[in-house]
Structures are given as structure tokens and as C-alpha cells.
Scaffold this motif. Structure first.
Motif, PDB file in Angstrom:
ATOM      1  N   PHE A   7       0.847  -1.193   0.000  1.00  0.00           N
ATOM      2  CA  PHE A   7       0.000   0.000   0.000  1.00  0.00           C
ATOM      3  C   PHE A   7       0.878   1.237   0.000  1.00  0.00           C
ATOM      4  O   PHE A   7       1.855   1.316   0.742  1.00  0.00           O
ATOM      5  N   SER A   8       0.555   2.220  -0.848  1.00  0.00           N
ATOM      6  CA  SER A   8       1.216   3.510  -0.715  1.00  0.00           C
ATOM      7  C   SER A   8       0.270   4.623  -1.139  1.00  0.00           C
ATOM      8  O   SER A   8      -0.742   4.372  -1.805  1.00  0.00           O
ATOM      9  N   GLY A   9       0.607   5.816  -0.739  1.00  0.00           N
ATOM     10  CA  GLY A   9      -0.249   6.958  -1.065  1.00  0.00           C
ATOM     11  C   GLY A   9       0.565   8.205  -1.296  1.00  0.00           C
ATOM     12  O   GLY A   9       1.721   8.295  -0.901  1.00  0.00           O
ATOM     13  N   MET A  10      -0.076   9.160  -1.976  1.00  0.00           N
ATOM     14  CA  MET A  10       0.546  10.482  -2.163  1.00  0.00           C
ATOM     15  C   MET A  10      -0.542  11.531  -1.988  1.00  0.00           C
ATOM     16  O   MET A  10      -1.666  11.334  -2.447  1.00  0.00           O
ATOM     17  N   ARG A  11      -0.139  12.635  -1.384  1.00  0.00           N
ATOM     18  CA  ARG A  11      -1.068  13.758  -1.316  1.00  0.00           C
ATOM     19  C   ARG A  11      -1.175  14.395  -2.695  1.00  0.00           C
ATOM     20  O   ARG A  11      -0.169  14.526  -3.396  1.00  0.00           O
ATOM     21  N   PRO A  12      -2.387  14.755  -3.113  1.00  0.00           N
ATOM     22  CA  PRO A  12      -2.550  15.320  -4.464  1.00  0.00           C
ATOM     23  C   PRO A  12      -2.029  16.749  -4.537  1.00  0.00           C
ATOM     24  O   PRO A  12      -2.701  17.685  -4.127  1.00  0.00           O
ATOM     25  N   TRP A  44      -7.813  13.351   1.884  1.00  0.00           N
ATOM     26  CA  TRP A  44      -8.073  13.793   3.268  1.00  0.00           C
ATOM     27  C   TRP A  44      -6.772  14.248   3.931  1.00  0.00           C
ATOM     28  O   TRP A  44      -6.761  15.212   4.683  1.00  0.00           O
ATOM     29  N   HIS A  45      -5.685  13.559   3.630  1.00  0.00           N
ATOM     30  CA  HIS A  45      -4.407  14.008   4.188  1.00  0.00           C
ATOM     31  C   HIS A  45      -4.032  15.409   3.682  1.00  0.00           C
ATOM     32  O   HIS A  45      -3.455  16.204   4.412  1.00  0.00           O
ATOM     33  N   ALA A  46      -4.383  15.687   2.426  1.00  0.00           N
ATOM     34  CA  ALA A  46      -4.099  17.026   1.887  1.00  0.00           C
ATOM     35  C   ALA A  46      -4.844  18.082   2.709  1.00  0.00           C
ATOM     36  O   ALA A  46      -4.334  19.172   2.953  1.00  0.00           O
ATOM     37  N   GLY A 130      -3.731  14.019  14.100  1.00  0.00           N
ATOM     38  CA  GLY A 130      -4.076  12.637  13.763  1.00  0.00           C
ATOM     39  C   GLY A 130      -3.535  12.146  12.426  1.00  0.00           C
ATOM     40  O   GLY A 130      -3.788  11.000  12.040  1.00  0.00           O
ATOM     41  N   TYR A 131      -2.781  12.983  11.740  1.00  0.00           N
ATOM     42  CA  TYR A 131      -2.264  12.633  10.405  1.00  0.00           C
ATOM     43  C   TYR A 131      -1.669  11.221  10.343  1.00  0.00           C
ATOM     44  O   TYR A 131      -2.071  10.407   9.501  1.00  0.00           O
ATOM     45  N   PRO A 132      -0.714  10.870  11.243  1.00  0.00           N
ATOM     46  CA  PRO A 132      -0.120   9.536  11.129  1.00  0.00           C
ATOM     47  C   PRO A 132      -1.108   8.410  11.434  1.00  0.00           C
ATOM     48  O   PRO A 132      -0.959   7.301  10.931  1.00  0.00           O
ATOM     49  N   LEU A 134      -4.345   8.451  10.638  1.00  0.00           N
ATOM     50  CA  LEU A 134      -5.113   8.267   9.407  1.00  0.00           C
ATOM     51  C   LEU A 134      -4.282   7.452   8.409  1.00  0.00           C
ATOM     52  O   LEU A 134      -4.799   6.574   7.721  1.00  0.00           O
ATOM     53  N   GLN A 135      -3.002   7.721   8.386  1.00  0.00           N
ATOM     54  CA  GLN A 135      -2.112   6.957   7.503  1.00  0.00           C
ATOM     55  C   GLN A 135      -2.076   5.480   7.922  1.00  0.00           C
ATOM     56  O   GLN A 135      -2.099   4.586   7.073  1.00  0.00           O
ATOM     57  N   ALA A 136      -2.043   5.233   9.219  1.00  0.00           N
ATOM     58  CA  ALA A 136      -2.071   3.848   9.711  1.00  0.00           C
ATOM     59  C   ALA A 136      -3.368   3.165   9.269  1.00  0.00           C
ATOM     60  O   ALA A 136      -3.372   2.000   8.857  1.00  0.00           O
ATOM     61  N   ALA A 137      -4.475   3.915   9.334  1.00  0.00           N
ATOM     62  CA  ALA A 137      -5.766   3.357   8.906  1.00  0.00           C
ATOM     63  C   ALA A 137      -5.739   3.029   7.413  1.00  0.00           C
ATOM     64  O   ALA A 137      -6.222   1.972   6.991  1.00  0.00           O
ATOM     65  N   ASP A 138      -5.148   3.907   6.596  1.00  0.00           N
ATOM     66  CA  ASP A 138      -5.022   3.648   5.147  1.00  0.00           C
ATOM     67  C   ASP A 138      -4.370   2.285   4.915  1.00  0.00           C
ATOM     68  O   ASP A 138      -4.861   1.454   4.156  1.00  0.00           O
ATOM     69  N   ILE A 139      -3.240   2.131   5.577  1.00  0.00           N
ATOM     70  CA  ILE A 139      -2.406   0.950   5.333  1.00  0.00           C
ATOM     71  C   ILE A 139      -3.073  -0.320   5.868  1.00  0.00           C
ATOM     72  O   ILE A 139      -3.149  -1.344   5.193  1.00  0.00           O
ATOM     73  N   ALA A 146       3.593  -4.371   3.273  1.00  0.00           N
ATOM     74  CA  ALA A 146       4.765  -3.569   2.924  1.00  0.00           C
ATOM     75  C   ALA A 146       4.321  -2.207   2.377  1.00  0.00           C
ATOM     76  O   ALA A 146       3.312  -2.111   1.673  1.00  0.00           O
ATOM     77  N   VAL A 147       5.091  -1.183   2.727  1.00  0.00           N
ATOM     78  CA  VAL A 147       4.753   0.179   2.336  1.00  0.00           C
ATOM     79  C   VAL A 147       5.979   0.874   1.747  1.00  0.00           C
ATOM     80  O   VAL A 147       6.940   1.162   2.464  1.00  0.00           O
ATOM     81  N   PRO A 148       5.972   1.141   0.434  1.00  0.00           N
ATOM     82  CA  PRO A 148       7.094   1.877  -0.156  1.00  0.00           C
ATOM     83  C   PRO A 148       6.945   3.377   0.116  1.00  0.00           C
ATOM     84  O   PRO A 148       5.942   3.975  -0.263  1.00  0.00           O
ATOM     85  N   VAL A 149       7.924   3.952   0.788  1.00  0.00           N
ATOM     86  CA  VAL A 149       7.892   5.379   1.119  1.00  0.00           C
ATOM     87  C   VAL A 149       9.310   5.940   1.171  1.00  0.00           C
ATOM     88  O   VAL A 149      10.287   5.198   1.198  1.00  0.00           O
ATOM     89  N   GLY A 150       9.376   7.243   1.242  1.00  0.00           N
ATOM     90  CA  GLY A 150      10.654   7.923   1.429  1.00  0.00           C
ATOM     91  C   GLY A 150      11.041   7.929   2.896  1.00  0.00           C
ATOM     92  O   GLY A 150      10.225   7.658   3.777  1.00  0.00           O
ATOM     93  N   ASP A 152      11.441  10.207   5.008  1.00  0.00           N
ATOM     94  CA  ASP A 152      10.688  11.076   5.925  1.00  0.00           C
ATOM     95  C   ASP A 152       9.455  10.394   6.510  1.00  0.00           C
ATOM     96  O   ASP A 152       8.920  10.836   7.522  1.00  0.00           O
ATOM     97  N   GLN A 153       9.008   9.311   5.865  1.00  0.00           N
ATOM     98  CA  GLN A 153       7.788   8.637   6.315  1.00  0.00           C
ATOM     99  C   GLN A 153       8.045   7.477   7.269  1.00  0.00           C
ATOM    100  O   GLN A 153       7.104   6.848   7.758  1.00  0.00           O
ATOM    101  N   VAL A 154       9.301   7.193   7.514  1.00  0.00           N
ATOM    102  CA  VAL A 154       9.647   6.039   8.349  1.00  0.00           C
ATOM    103  C   VAL A 154       8.969   6.069   9.732  1.00  0.00           C
ATOM    104  O   VAL A 154       8.419   5.060  10.173  1.00  0.00           O
TER     105      VAL A 154
END
Ligand code: TRP
Ligand code: SF4
Length: 329
Positions: A7-12, A44-46, A130-132, A134-139, A146-150, A152-154
Motif C-alpha cells: 500500500f502507498s499513497g501520495m497527497r494530491p 483527506w491528508h491534503a 491525527g495525520y499519522p 489516518l495513515q495507519a488506517a489507510d495501510i 509492505a509500504v514503499p515510502v521515502g 521522511d515517512q519512516v
């Protein structure tokens, strides 16, 4: 059989930059052949930072998804969707919020950093804290492994593992796996003026730039400022053009560094070579984008189909969650 789910995501944020292609999208494109992949436009993260002006959101979503497809993401093979289309993300976020200590969120390094960096905004909001989560809920809605990220997201993926652990422990059922981080290997690219590439500096090269624009922007790039005449010895270590050659050049960067140091190549010639190498690298991306421009309905369909699949798959997880929490009577 082991289930592998990415799973991965990007803010638009609109059109993506060269760095997004090299750092993230190229990685996603590779993963799509091996795993079940979910790629999510996290609108929503945006909103957590851009809640005060949402006008550009729809356009930014179309542009970004167009870039995803241009990079080679296959909409049939992957689930490409928009976060706000799948309400399970909101429900899971709410349920997680019941047992997540506020201190976990306040301690998160990205929380303090961002508040510091975006000082002109009021980020002392409930949503931003609550940003992180919400991200946990996404994943975890897809029980991703597994989550491919940069880099900064570790910390966010670390928190996702803690949330998964806490849930499994509290409700005594192994509902969630603890997802691993797949670190995007970053190739650091400066902007055309040698500073950090950033929209606010106006020094960006986008990933789907036309050949003409690439030639123009490469021409504007800062070279070794100490070099005046064409056959002065140059210093590639301080040259923006050279950094790009290292990433996109068709090979032979060592040699190029040598001839530059000996003053045997002029910057004009060197830039010409870079522009042509860059155009060749980006040609498939540009060609795909040309096929997609103006096809909003097609993008809409892809997102609608993605939402259907994401809805179906997250519903399975939500059944397990509600069961474990005794929310089924
Ligand atoms: N926070 C991520 C970023 O800024 C975006 C994101 C949201 C994300 N949800 C995610 C990334 C889930 C990976 C998995 O880049
Ligand atoms: Fe940079 Fe190339 Fe000029 Fe050397 S020749 S300073 S590497 S642009």
C-alpha cells in the motif's frame, strides 16, 4: 501461502516532479509486477494542511493520477483510488483513535517539523495531530504487509506497526500484520538553479515536461560559476548539470568529469548532451501523457473502479475489526 500486499499513497499536489518519478513512482511501477498493490490519492491528508483553500483539489487529483499512469502504473493490475471514496479509512481512523495515546502523536518528529515549517498556518488542529493515525488506517484497512515510502515517512510506518500491535493485543486477535517499510532509493536532484528543487523557488523540472521545455530548462541550469571561458578547467562537483548527468546520463560520467576538469568540453555542448539524454529517458512518460491529456472521464472511471475494489477489500478487514471489538450484535 504468504500474502503480500503493498500500500502507498501520495497527497494530491498536482503535476509531479522528476524527483517523484525517480524516488517513488519508478519503485511503484516495479512493485506492481510482483504484489497486490493499492495506490491511493490521499485527499483527506491534503486537507490536514490545506483545509483553508481546497479549490485546486479536483484539478490536482486529475493531474497527479495522469502522472501516475504516465509513469507506467497499470490501472487493471493495481487498485488506484481516492481515499475519500472509501469510508472505511475514516471508520478505522476513528476506532484507532480510541486506544492511541496522544503522546504517540505529539512525539512524532514530522508533527513538530511541519508545525515549525508551516508557521503561517494554524496546524494546532485535531486533524493534523491525527495525520499519522489516518495513515495507519489507510495501510491497515488492506492489512498491507509492505509500504514503499521515502525516508521522511519512516516514523509513520513505525507508528502503524505500533497501532497494529496494540490492536491485536487489546482484542486478542491477530487481525493486522505489522507492515514493513520499503525505502525508496532517492537520487537527490537539485533544481535548475542548484538549490533544493521546490515549487516555491520556481526551479522545478516536472516528470512529463515536453522536449522543448526540457531543452530550455537544461539551458538555464547553473554550471560551475568559476568557469568563464569554454576551455577553462571546470569543476563538475559544484555543477548542477553534472549532478543530472550522474542520474540520467547514458553512462561515462567519470569520463565526462575528466574532460570537464581538463577544459576539453564546453558547458554548451555538455548541456546539449544532458538535454538529449533526459528527453530519451522521459520519452515513454511523455508519450503516455500525450495520450491521456483531457481524458478526465477516463481518469474518473479508473478511480471509480479502484474505489469499488478498495471498498470490497477493506470491507473484509472491517468485518474482522468490528468482530474483534464486539461491534457486531
Ligand atoms: N504521508 C504520506 C506522504 O506525505 C502520504 C500517505 C498517506 C501515505 N497515507 C499513506 C504513504 C499510506 C504511504 C502509505 O508522503
Ligand atoms: Fe558542468 Fe558540463 Fe560545464 Fe563541466 S562542462 S562545468 S560538467 S556543464
Amino acid at each position: 501461502m504468504e500474502r503480500k500486499v503493498v500500500f502507498s499513497g501520495m497527497r494530491p499536489t498536482g503535476r509531479l516532479q522528476l524527483g517523484n518519478l525517480l524516488g517513488a513512482l519508478d519503485n511503484w511501477v516495479k512493485l506492481q509486477d510482483e504484489y497486490r498493490c493499492y495506490f491511493c490519492v490521499v485527499d483527506w491528508h491534503a486537507l490536514t494542511t490545506a483545509y483553508d483553500d481546497t479549490r485546486s483539489l479536483p484539478e490536482n487529483i486529475f493531474e497527479m493520477v495522469t502522472d501516475w499512469l504516465s509513469a507506467g502504473l497499470n490501472p487493471e493490475r493495481n487498485v488506484i483510488f481516492r481515499q475519500s471514496d472509501v469510508k472505511a479509512h475514516a471508520e478505522l481512523h476513528l476506532l484507532f483513535s480510541m486506544f492511541t495515546p496522544i503522546s504517540w502523536l505529539e512525539r512524532c518528529p514530522t508533527y513538530k517539523d511541519q508545525i515549525e515549517q508551516l508557521r503561517e498556518k494554524n496546524l494546532a488542529t485535531y486533524g493534523f495531530l491525527g495525520y499519522p493515525l489516518l495513515q495507519a488506517a489507510d495501510i491497515l484497512a488492506y492489512r498491507a504487509t509492505a509500504v514503499p515510502v521515502g525516508e521522511d515517512q519512516v516514523p509513520h510506518i513505525e507508528m502503524t506497526r505500533e497501532v497494529a500491535r496494540r490492536f491485536n493485543h487489546l482484542y486478542r486477535q491477530p487481525v493486522f500484520p505489522e507492515p514493513a517499510t520499503i525505502l525508496n532509493r532517492v537520487k537527490l536532484l537539485p533544481g535548475i538553479d542548484g538549490r533544493k528543487m521546490s515549487k516555491s523557488y520556481g526551479n522545478v523540472i516536472e516528470m512529463s515536461e515536453s522536449p522543448e521545455v526540457i531543452r530550455r530548462k537544461v539551458n538555464m541550469m547553473i554550471t560551475d560559476p568559476g568557469r568563464i571561458r569554454k576551455n577553462d578547467p571546470g569543476n563538475p562537483d559544484v555543477c548542477t548539470v553534472f549532478s543530472f548527468h550522474g542520474v540520467f546520463g547514458a553512462g561515462g560520467v567519470e569520463e565526462l568529469a575528466e574532460v570537464c576538469r581538463r577544459g576539453q568540453i564546453g558547458c554548451v555542448e555538455c548541456k546539449k548532451r544532458l538535454a538529449e539524454d533526459l528527453i530519451a529517458c522521459l520519452e515513454p512518460v511523455y508519450a503516455r501523457r500525450q495520450q491521456l491529456v483531457g481524458k478526465k472521464d477516463y481518469i474518473r472511471e479508473i478511480l471509480a473502479e479502484g474505489a469499488r475494489r478498495a471498498e470490497r477489500d477493506s470491507a473484509e478487514t472491517m468485518e474482522m475489526v468490528r468482530g474483534a471489538m464486539n461491534l457486531i450484535i
